[in-house]
Design an enzyme around this catalytic site. Structure first.
Site, PDB file in Angstrom:
ATOM      1  N   SER A   1      15.215  21.114 -16.381  1.00 43.82           N
ATOM      2  CA  SER A   1      14.058  21.987 -16.572  1.00 43.82           C
ATOM      3  C   SER A   1      14.497  23.263 -17.274  1.00 43.82           C
ATOM      4  CB  SER A   1      13.428  22.335 -15.223  1.00 43.82           C
ATOM      5  OG  SER A   1      12.516  23.407 -15.340  1.00 43.82           O
TER       6      SER A   1
ATOM      7  N   HIS B   1       0.828  -1.213   0.000  1.00 46.39           N
ATOM      8  CA  HIS B   1       0.000   0.000   0.000  1.00 46.39           C
ATOM      9  C   HIS B   1       0.866   1.268   0.000  1.00 46.39           C
ATOM     10  CE1 HIS B   1      -3.439  -2.607   0.950  1.00 46.39           C
ATOM     11  NE2 HIS B   1      -2.637  -3.169   1.838  1.00 46.39           N
TER      12      HIS B   1
ATOM     13  N   LYS C   1      16.490  21.169 -11.215  1.00 45.24           N
ATOM     14  CA  LYS C   1      15.780  19.944 -11.548  1.00 45.24           C
ATOM     15  C   LYS C   1      16.664  18.948 -12.306  1.00 45.24           C
ATOM     16  CE  LYS C   1      12.021  19.083 -11.101  1.00 45.24           C
ATOM     17  NZ  LYS C   1      10.895  19.451 -11.978  1.00 45.24           N
TER      18      LYS C   1
ATOM     19  N   GLU D   1      10.053   7.847 -17.007  1.00 44.25           N
ATOM     20  CA  GLU D   1       8.769   8.507 -17.223  1.00 44.25           C
ATOM     21  C   GLU D   1       8.240   8.236 -18.623  1.00 44.25           C
ATOM     22  OE1 GLU D   1       9.100  12.357 -14.219  1.00 44.25           O
ATOM     23  OE2 GLU D   1       9.300  12.650 -16.371  1.00 44.25           O
TER      24      GLU D   1
END
Length: 478
Positions: free
Chosen positions: A293, A172, A299, A306
């Site tokens: 970024s 979970h 970043k 992804e």
């Protein structure tokens, strides 16, 4: 040089635009319809398979006496010359010739004359394209297996190095129990091993020759289909001509296996995205697998996982496209089946690219062992170990569960871990607890205690690594 499958079909050509099937028609095909129904824009990537199948067919026709040896030699020489032209970029793909088969056949006739017209004896584009697609998919599966094996090997090597590294295991997405990082990596390996096994089974059903089925009913020529199958490396020939020309189960089955593999890569991607975040910080990806970024200079984005996570949806779409394509078709071949290639090709390319990216990236993962260990100490991950300890002292498990639950609530209120509670405090929950309990509450003790086949103990991780390496080594000689 532009690859043949990247070229734009060209209306410019030096061949006479005579349809090879046009004898029955009184007027030419409408220009829009011609472009709309043509498949040459995407099926030209089958040129190698189409030429290989045609060469095998020509040699078989010579073997059974339909062609002379001289005619066969001219056809084979002409086809080899066409392949050379295609691969050096000196071949104009003509939309008016509709597909890869007619483009190659028209060029063959232009090259060697009327002898080229004999090549199509005893076959149809229906069994021809089915053969081409099976050959193409068979080769694609072999390439995919190479990348799968490379990725699995990388996981096994990394798991061996990280067998003693402690990390939190989750259910979970909540801290559950300590596990070995190597054990977690081997869970990924097991997923991918099932994928590899599925592809072995898929390949067996792909590797059946439909050529000789002709349009739908077979042919009156005395074809030697077994001879063609042997030349092309097929394990057998199709048993029913109606089914052979219209069957795309093999492609759907591959797409299903591909979707499962992409699902596994997507699950791995999700964990990598989480683990590389500042909130987790479990692993770091080398810069070459990340981007930055345009506005936030701090970043470092995990773009490879992804994007693989996103590309999974493409392959799911490819699978459903082909299922939908086939669901309403009567026997035998229908023009609908022209639409099978783009989703199939897309899934092949997407899966191959995703596997290659992961096979390059996974061995370069840089684990942050301290962050993993710190995280494993949070969330009372050794609570189950304390319950097991109490059971060994003769306390029924349900009672032990209740005792540990109260101890966890107390530690939570105190803002500490179970291992930080004093012996006196622990004995307040059960008088049977002794100093020995603190060896149970350590992360290393928790891992070592699960020394059962398939468990997370470092000894078991190394055992599974050795078994995995034996499997991977045996596959080198298969």
């Amino acid at each position: 040089m532009i690859r043949p499958d990247e070229q734009t079909p060209d209306q410019t050509h030096d061949l006479p635009l005579v349809k090879l099937w046009g004898g029955r028609f009184d007027e030419p095909t409408d220009a829009f319809v011609e472009a709309f129904t043509a498949s040459i824009g995407f099926d030209q990537r089958l040129y190698r398979e189409d030429i290989a199948g045609s060469i095998a067919h020509a040699r078989m026709l010579a073997k059974v006496g339909v062609l002379t040896t001289d005619e066969c030699d001219k056809i084979v020489q002409g086809l080899n010359g066409i392949q050379f032209d295609i691969e050096r970029g000196d071949f104009a793909w003509v939309v008016a010739y509709e597909d890869v088969h007619m483009n190659i056949e028209a060029r063959l006739i232009d090259r060697i004359g009327d002898v080229g017209k004999k090549l199509h004896t005893g076959r149809s584009r229906n069994d021809q394209v089915a053969t081409d697609v099976r050959l193409h998919l068979r080769a694609a599966i072999d390439r995919i297996q190479i990348e799968l094996k490379r990725l699995r090997s990388g996981l096994v090597d990394l798991a061996d190095r990280e067998a003693d590294t402690v990390m939190p295991g989750f259910t979970h997405l909540q801290v559950a129990q300590p596990v070995s990082f190597g054990h977690h990596l081997l869970a990924w390996y097991e997923m991918l091993t099932r994928d590899a096994e599925r592809l072995v089974d898929v390949r067996r059903r792909v590797n059946v020759l439909p050529l000789g089925s002709a349009a739908l009913a077979g042919t009156s020529y005395p074809l030697d289909r077994a001879y063609v199958a042997e030349q092309l490396g097929f394990e057998g020939v199709s048993r029913n001509s109606l089914d052979a020309v219209s069957d795309r189960d093999f492609a759907i089955e591959f797409l299903s296996a591909a979707a499962l593999t992409m699902m596994h890569l997507s699950r791995m991607s999700e964990e990598l995205v989480l683990w590389t975040s500042a909130q987790f910080g479990f692993v770091d990806l080398p810069d070459r697998f990340c981007t930055g970024s345009s506005i936030m200079p701090q970043k470092k984005n995990p773009d490879v996982p992804e994007l693989v996570r996103g590309k999974t949806g493409r392959v799911y779409g490819d699978l459903f496209a082909l299922l939908t394509l086939m669901k309403g078709q009567p026997l035998a071949y229908n023009k609908d089946n022209q639409e099978d290639k783009e989703p199939l090709f897309d899934a092949i390319d997407t899966l191959l690219g995703s596997l290659r990216a992961f096979a390059d990236m996974i061995p370069a993962l840089q684990p942050n062992r301290d962050r993993m260990r710190t995280a494993a100490r949070q969330g009372f991950s050794t609570a189950t170990d304390l319950a097991d300890y109490l059971v060994r002292l003769g306390i029924p498990f349900r009672d032990a569960h209740e005792i540990v639950g109260r101890a966890v609530r107390h530690a939570q209120n105190e803002g500490c871990d179970l291992a930080d509670l004093s012996l006196t405090v622990l004995q307040g929950f059960s008088a049977k607890i002794t100093e020995e309990v603190f060896s149970v509450l350590t992360l290393e003790g928790s891992l070592a205690a699960r020394n059962i086949e398939g468990g997370t103990a470092p000894a078991q991780v190394r055992k599974q690594v050795a078994l995995a390496r034996a499997v991977l080594t045996s596959q080198q000689t298969d």
